[in-house]
Design an enzyme around this catalytic site. Structure first.
Site: not given
Length: 455
Positions: A154-157, A206-207, A228, A262, A359
């Site tokens: 499931k990758h980023a959209s 991700g976040s 992560e 990151c 961050e």
């Protein structure tokens, strides 16, 4: 959620995609579960052969893949091509070392024979971000596939074409249909998929917020998850360091991937004895960073991923200034089309401002002065994050203190933080748990089965 390629350098909508229906998701889950039963029996030699073929494809077509990355998320073309090539190194590392990393561990117990055998666990759901759209995926997929697991991505959209190209790479490398599948879906469908009994585990980069949600879902379903998450990595410079090398690396470490990493250095903590020299040189270097078209070979900093990222970054910079931080350079959007933000340096930063310990996902550096090594370590650890840390010193005693006392999953001495397939990657505190890469990353999604043979 819209699944689309939107060029961050221009704002142009390049291509849109339909989200998978529930029935299409079911087909992919069924295919993954069925394939795992067969794929786990595939020999290590054949798995390694296919991974090496994937590496060949990555190296052969690295410019094509690099252009897709640059188009979708704005990293410089030069760095995108390097990212594709780096993915090939991960494939080759696990192809060449997988059998050794999975070998039985013999333990002397007094039994006729006792050992630990490492076996695959099943389909793993990978929830990946946009900022390193190939590398984040391959550092999961290479060890997982070598181990005998199968993957669902499931990758980023905003990077759908990257996601589809990665699936195509594995298919063209000879992996059987269903070994690695891309799911073009929004985040709202993740919980249901992770709850499905056919999914054995999950990994997310991700976040912090996304990590909490996936972690809660995995816990509810008693499933292993590797997280992560974010980082507010310190970059510490002591008087014994090579100051020129530290300055040159500092600007690169802050602006790598347009500042959207990151493990990018974010908080620069400099001993007061050398602070004036470092500040002057660092600010000059940040001012001279070439910002522009990511397809231009001379560009060092491209656009941020979307307009919302620019708005959020600028708001935090302004809040920090209003709280008392002093602006040394930058601090503003750049005019014209695209999501560009000027490389920025803040100093005299109050503890209650965002720049102190949050961050910043963009080319904004927070500069601190430390009285001594104790003060430097205190400032470095004064954040809920603990991903990476870079410390610059040629003093052996200081080096050991940084290694032992910095609260981070990774400490690099006289070098910027980076990932390497041979070494474990991950953090502590709010930066997540578990490890990717190396032996540890491979075994995260394997059953460490204890075997005792009495006679």
């Amino acid at each position: 959620m819209s699944i689309a390629t939107i060029n961050p350098a221009t704002g142009e909508v390049v291509r849109t995609f339909n989200e998978l229906s529930d029935s299409e998701i079911e087909q992919k889950l069924s295919r993954a579960a069925a394939m795992f039963k067969d794929y786990k029996e595939v020999s290590l030699t054949d798995r390694a052969r296919m991974l090496n073929k994937a590496a060949d494809i990555l190296e052969r077509d690295k410019e094509k893949f690099g252009r897709t990355m640059t188009l979708e998320m704005g990293k410089t073309l030069r760095s995108a091509i390097a990212e594709a090539a780096k993915c090939a190194t991960a494939c080759r590392y696990y192809a060449e070392n997988g059998e050794r990393l999975m070998a039985d561990e013999i333990v002397e117990t007094g039994a006729k024979k006792s050992f630990v055998r490492y076996l695959p666990i099943g389909p793993v759901l990978a929830i990946m971000p946009w900022n390193f759209p190939f590398w984040q995926v391959f550092r999961f997929a290479a060890p997982a596939l070598m181990a005998g697991n199968v993957g669902l991505l499931k990758h980023a959209s905003n990077v759908p074409q990257c996601a589809l190209q990665i699936e195509e790479i594995f298919r063209d490398a000879g992996f059987p249909e269903g070994c690695f599948q891309t799911l073009l879906i929004g985040s709202k469908k993740v919980d249901k998929i992770l709850s499905d009994p056919r999914i054995a585990a999950a990994t997310l980069t991700g976040s912090e917020g996304a990590g909490v949600q996936v972690g809660m879902s995995a816990a509810k379903n008693i499933k292993k998850v590797v997280l992560e998450l974010g980082g507010s990595d310190p970059f510490i410079v002591m008087p014994s360091a090579n100051i020129d090398a530290a300055v040159a690396t500092a600007a690169e470490a802050r602006c790598i991937n347009n500042g959207q990493s990151c493990i990018a250095a974010k908080r620069f903590i400099v001993h007061e004895a050398i602070a004036d020299k470092f500040e002057k040189a660092f600010v000059t270097r940040m001012q001279n960073m070439k910002v522009g078209d990511p397809f231009d070979d001379k560009t060092e900093v491209g656009p941020l991923v979307n307009p919302e990222s620019v708005d959020s970054l600028h708001a935090d910079v302004q809040k920090s200034i209003e709280a008392g931080a002093r602006l040394l350079t930058g601090g503003h959007r750049l005019n014209g089309a695209g999501n560009y933000y000027a490389p920025t340096v803040l100093t005299d930063i109050p503890e209650d401002s965002p720049a102190y310990r949050e961050e910043f996902f963009g080319p904004v550096a927070s500069l601190f002065r430390a009285k001594d090594i104790d003060d430097a370590i205190r400032i470095a650890n004064d954040t809920r994050f603990g991903l990476g840390a870079s410390a610059w010193t040629n003093d052996p005693t200081e080096r050991e203190r940084f290694i032992n006392e910095l609260e981070a999953g990774m400490v690099f001495i006289n070098k910027m933080v980076a990932s390497d397939a041979r070494l474990p990657f991950g953090g502590v505190k709010a930066s997540g748990h578990g490890r990717e890469l190396s032996t540890m990353g491979m075994r995260e999604f394997m059953n460490a089965k204890t075997v005792w043979i009495q006679s």
